[in-house]
Design an enzyme around this catalytic site. Sequence first.
Site, PDB file in Angstrom:
ATOM      1  N   CYS A  78       0.725  -1.266  -0.253  1.00  0.00           N
ATOM      2  CA  CYS A  78      -0.182  -0.106   0.039  1.00  0.00           C
ATOM      3  C   CYS A  78       0.885   1.338   0.090  1.00  0.00           C
ATOM      4  O   CYS A  78       1.641   1.425  -0.798  1.00  0.00           O
ATOM      5  CB  CYS A  78      -1.091  -0.043   1.158  1.00  0.00           C
ATOM      6  SG  CYS A  78      -2.109   1.197   1.107  1.00  0.00           S
ATOM      7  N   HIS A 185      -3.827  -4.345  -0.433  1.00  0.00           N
ATOM      8  CA  HIS A 185      -3.441  -5.089   0.699  1.00  0.00           C
ATOM      9  C   HIS A 185      -3.710  -6.575   0.652  1.00  0.00           C
ATOM     10  O   HIS A 185      -4.524  -7.230   0.574  1.00  0.00           O
ATOM     11  CB  HIS A 185      -4.561  -4.631   2.004  1.00  0.00           C
ATOM     12  CG  HIS A 185      -4.188  -3.181   2.503  1.00  0.00           C
ATOM     13  ND1 HIS A 185      -3.215  -3.117   3.352  1.00  0.00           N
ATOM     14  CD2 HIS A 185      -4.999  -2.222   2.113  1.00  0.00           C
ATOM     15  CE1 HIS A 185      -3.377  -1.727   3.682  1.00  0.00           C
ATOM     16  NE2 HIS A 185      -4.180  -0.963   2.746  1.00  0.00           N
ATOM     17  N   GLU A 187      -3.070  -8.985   2.673  1.00  0.00           N
ATOM     18  CA  GLU A 187      -3.393  -9.714   3.911  1.00  0.00           C
ATOM     19  C   GLU A 187      -5.028  -9.277   4.112  1.00  0.00           C
ATOM     20  O   GLU A 187      -5.729 -10.002   5.098  1.00  0.00           O
ATOM     21  CB  GLU A 187      -2.835  -9.122   5.224  1.00  0.00           C
ATOM     22  CG  GLU A 187      -3.205  -7.613   5.754  1.00  0.00           C
ATOM     23  CD  GLU A 187      -2.613  -6.569   4.748  1.00  0.00           C
ATOM     24  OE1 GLU A 187      -2.775  -5.454   5.325  1.00  0.00           O
ATOM     25  OE2 GLU A 187      -1.985  -6.542   3.953  1.00  0.00           O
TER      26      GLU A 187
END
Length: 203
Positions: A78, A185, A187
């Site tokens: 990011c 992102h 995750e």
Amino acid sequence: MTAIVDYGVGNLFSLSGGFHEIGVETEITNDPARIQAADRVVLPGVGAFGDAMEKLKATGLIEILRQEAEKKPFLGICLGMQLLFEKSYEYGEHKGLGFISGIVSGLREDLENKNLKVPHMGWNALKITRKDDLLKYIHDGEYVYYVHSFYAKDCKENTLAISEYGNIAVTGVVRKNFICGTQFHPEKSGDTGLNILRAFAEL
């Protein structure tokens, strides 16, 4: 061990949790010795470019990160990916790390359709533009999760995947030698994101 750089910016624990889910040991640290001892390094980031660079400078880690990025897998996520570039025009002009050629520009300024929402937030399809081991576990068209108002451009030679947002080809994944980056992102991007982290852990 994968070192996640702690410089006061970023979703450190959700990122660590993502790596844990795929069986990769991580350590959240700002200790130069631990970063140097790591097998790979991750630079997270959430917030404004200029503030993040000031916090990173305050840690005294920039030269260490530059040295490590030349010899081991290094991933910016990011805002962490945006910091890899030469400069950003977010609230003025700010110098980046300069690990990858390119600049960071505002979506609002570059969108032709001013009715599109900024920040660009939510799920968007990845279009793979170049094959790479970082993307070996995913396929063209898989969805990933974005939250951003600025994006990297003028970096086509190091771009692996994009996502379309209006007239803009948002740079989604970059790689130059050991240095990798994702604007989204991983995750928070379900199995697709975890598969990118898994591939990174195997570089």
